[in-house]
Design a protein around this motif. Structure first.
Motif, mmCIF file in Angstrom:
data_model
loop_
_atom_site.group_PDB
_atom_site.id
_atom_site.type_symbol
_atom_site.label_atom_id
_atom_site.label_comp_id
_atom_site.label_asym_id
_atom_site.label_seq_id
_atom_site.Cartn_x
_atom_site.Cartn_y
_atom_site.Cartn_z
ATOM 1 N N ARG A 199 103.500 70.138 62.214
ATOM 2 C CA ARG A 199 103.203 69.100 61.209
ATOM 3 C C ARG A 199 101.790 69.277 60.658
ATOM 4 O O ARG A 199 101.552 69.146 59.454
ATOM 5 C CB ARG A 199 103.377 67.707 61.827
ATOM 6 C CG ARG A 199 104.847 67.431 62.143
ATOM 7 C CD ARG A 199 105.055 66.179 62.981
ATOM 8 N NE ARG A 199 106.407 66.201 63.541
ATOM 9 C CZ ARG A 199 106.807 65.543 64.621
ATOM 10 N NH1 ARG A 199 105.948 64.784 65.281
ATOM 11 N NH2 ARG A 199 108.044 65.636 65.052
ATOM 12 N N LEU A 200 100.848 69.602 61.530
ATOM 13 C CA LEU A 200 99.459 69.760 61.097
ATOM 14 C C LEU A 200 99.301 71.007 60.210
ATOM 15 O O LEU A 200 98.717 70.944 59.120
ATOM 16 C CB LEU A 200 98.546 69.869 62.320
ATOM 17 C CG LEU A 200 97.072 70.134 62.029
ATOM 18 C CD1 LEU A 200 96.453 69.010 61.198
ATOM 19 C CD2 LEU A 200 96.293 70.311 63.336
ATOM 20 N N TYR A 201 99.833 72.149 60.657
ATOM 21 C CA TYR A 201 99.675 73.385 59.866
ATOM 22 C C TYR A 201 100.416 73.281 58.535
ATOM 23 O O TYR A 201 99.971 73.810 57.522
ATOM 24 C CB TYR A 201 100.177 74.591 60.656
ATOM 25 C CG TYR A 201 99.257 75.064 61.752
ATOM 26 C CD1 TYR A 201 98.012 75.621 61.461
ATOM 27 C CD2 TYR A 201 99.634 74.986 63.087
ATOM 28 C CE1 TYR A 201 97.170 76.082 62.473
ATOM 29 C CE2 TYR A 201 98.800 75.439 64.105
ATOM 30 C CZ TYR A 201 97.569 75.982 63.786
ATOM 31 O OH TYR A 201 96.739 76.438 64.787
ATOM 32 N N SER A 202 101.560 72.601 58.559
ATOM 33 C CA SER A 202 102.324 72.434 57.331
ATOM 34 C C SER A 202 101.540 71.570 56.341
ATOM 35 O O SER A 202 101.440 71.883 55.149
ATOM 36 C CB SER A 202 103.680 71.808 57.684
ATOM 37 O OG SER A 202 104.355 71.433 56.532
ATOM 38 N N ASP A 214 99.820 72.565 52.668
ATOM 39 C CA ASP A 214 100.019 71.784 51.433
ATOM 40 C C ASP A 214 98.707 71.198 50.906
ATOM 41 O O ASP A 214 98.712 70.448 49.918
ATOM 42 C CB ASP A 214 101.005 70.628 51.696
ATOM 43 C CG ASP A 214 102.421 71.136 51.945
ATOM 44 O OD1 ASP A 214 102.710 72.289 51.575
ATOM 45 O OD2 ASP A 214 103.225 70.378 52.533
ATOM 46 N N GLY A 215 97.628 71.480 51.611
ATOM 47 C CA GLY A 215 96.319 71.021 51.147
ATOM 48 C C GLY A 215 96.020 69.560 51.429
ATOM 49 O O GLY A 215 95.087 68.999 50.847
ATOM 50 N N ILE A 249 101.919 80.738 61.345
ATOM 51 C CA ILE A 249 102.157 82.187 61.218
ATOM 52 C C ILE A 249 102.218 82.591 59.744
ATOM 53 O O ILE A 249 101.616 83.594 59.341
ATOM 54 C CB ILE A 249 103.458 82.562 61.973
ATOM 55 C CG1 ILE A 249 103.267 82.351 63.482
ATOM 56 C CG2 ILE A 249 103.892 83.988 61.665
ATOM 57 C CD1 ILE A 249 102.134 83.155 64.113
ATOM 58 N N ARG A 250 102.894 81.796 58.931
ATOM 59 C CA ARG A 250 102.939 82.093 57.485
ATOM 60 C C ARG A 250 101.533 82.077 56.892
ATOM 61 O O ARG A 250 101.151 82.960 56.124
ATOM 62 C CB ARG A 250 103.798 81.051 56.756
ATOM 63 C CG ARG A 250 105.250 81.456 56.584
ATOM 64 C CD ARG A 250 105.959 80.570 55.557
ATOM 65 N NE ARG A 250 105.934 79.167 55.899
ATOM 66 C CZ ARG A 250 106.794 78.585 56.732
ATOM 67 N NH1 ARG A 250 107.756 79.288 57.283
ATOM 68 N NH2 ARG A 250 106.705 77.294 56.998
ATOM 69 N N SER A 251 100.744 81.075 57.269
ATOM 70 C CA SER A 251 99.390 80.959 56.718
ATOM 71 C C SER A 251 98.503 82.108 57.194
ATOM 72 O O SER A 251 97.674 82.617 56.436
ATOM 73 C CB SER A 251 98.762 79.623 57.123
ATOM 74 O OG SER A 251 99.482 78.557 56.553
ATOM 75 N N ALA A 252 98.670 82.512 58.452
ATOM 76 C CA ALA A 252 97.865 83.626 58.977
ATOM 77 C C ALA A 252 98.190 84.913 58.219
ATOM 78 O O ALA A 252 97.289 85.671 57.826
ATOM 79 C CB ALA A 252 98.123 83.801 60.472
#
Ligand SMILES: C[S@@+](CC[C@H](N)C(=O)[O-])C[C@H]1O[C@@H](n2cnc3c(N)ncnc32)[C@H](O)[C@@H]1O
Length: 220
Positions: free
Chosen positions: A26-29, A33-34, A96-99
């Motif tokens: 939830r946090l990384y998502s 999304d900014g 993982i997507r963001s990394a």
């Protein structure tokens, strides 16, 4: 909202729902999304990892390293830069997507995986395993059952480096994070893993401090 306050609110809800690791996604998502900031997203490797590597003149020379709970990849990229062939995993698909997006062209193999159910081929497969601030991000349960899982990735002759916030046993701290006691650091020494060095890095009078522990698995 303050990033730490927001993260703690997410953690509190997830824990109340009996899903103590659900808040990471939830946090990384939300961060992707900014609309949130990841409190530990410093953009540079942990100072206790960088200092350890510098002190030991550590070079990867193509050896395999695993980063546990790698988040946005700051430590994984650092180890890759030292010449390790790095696999880095996190339970959060968004992390993982963001990394991968942040480190375009990276040689790090970023994988979504759960410490409690890792790929079988990772067992005893890595020359260096780095666990930095992952176990301390879990309440207990399941923290006590997470600790012995970390060392199982270490190959014969390999090293486990544990970096964590520390507390004395008599000090309570309402997490996250849940700083580790010396007994919890010693609990990483499963199977034949040997504790080589445990550093307690603290300012005089400080309640919390840093642990940097190095363990190794003898060569058969
Ligand atoms: C406090 S953050 C630290 C992230 C990273 N080590 C750093 O220093 O930037 C803890 C990380 O552990 C991950 N994590 C928590 N439980 C996990 C599990 N069971 N398996 C894999 N990763 C997990 C979280 O998603 C989060 O990225």
């Amino acid at each position: 909202m303050d990033p730490d306050v927001y993260a703690r609110a997410l953690a509190g809800e997830a824990i109340a729902d009996g899903e103590p690791t659900a808040w990471f996604e939830r946090l990384y998502s939300a961060a992707a999304d900014g609309v949130a900031v990841v409190p530990w997203d410093k953009g540079v490797p942990h100072t206790l990892l960088a200092g350890w590597a510098q002190r030991g003149g550590v070079r990867g020379d193509g050896r395999r390293a695993l980063v546990v709970g790698a988040g946005l990849g700051r430590d994984a990229e650092f180890l890759s830069g030292l010449g390790f062939a790095v696999t880095a995993f996190d339970i959060s698909a968004s992390a993982i997507r963001s990394a991968r997006a942040r480190h375009a062209g990276t040689r790090v193999d970023y994988r979504q995986a759960d410490l409690f159910d890792p790929p079988g081929e990772w067992h005893a497969a890595f020359d260096l395993v780095v666990e930095s601030m992952t176990v301390q991000s879990l309440p207990d349960p399941p923290r006590a059952s997470a600790i012995p899982l970390v060392g199982r990735f270490v190959a014969p002759g390999g090293t486990l480096l544990v970096i964590a916030t520390g507390r004395d046993p008599e000090t309570d701290f309402a997490g996250p994070p849940w700083p580790l006691t010396r007994a919890e650091i010693d609990a990483f020494a499963v199977d034949d893993l040997v504790v080589d060095r445990v550093e307690d890095i603290r300012e005089p009078g400080a309640t919390l401090f840093g642990w940097r522990a190095e363990l190794h698995r003898p060569r058969g």
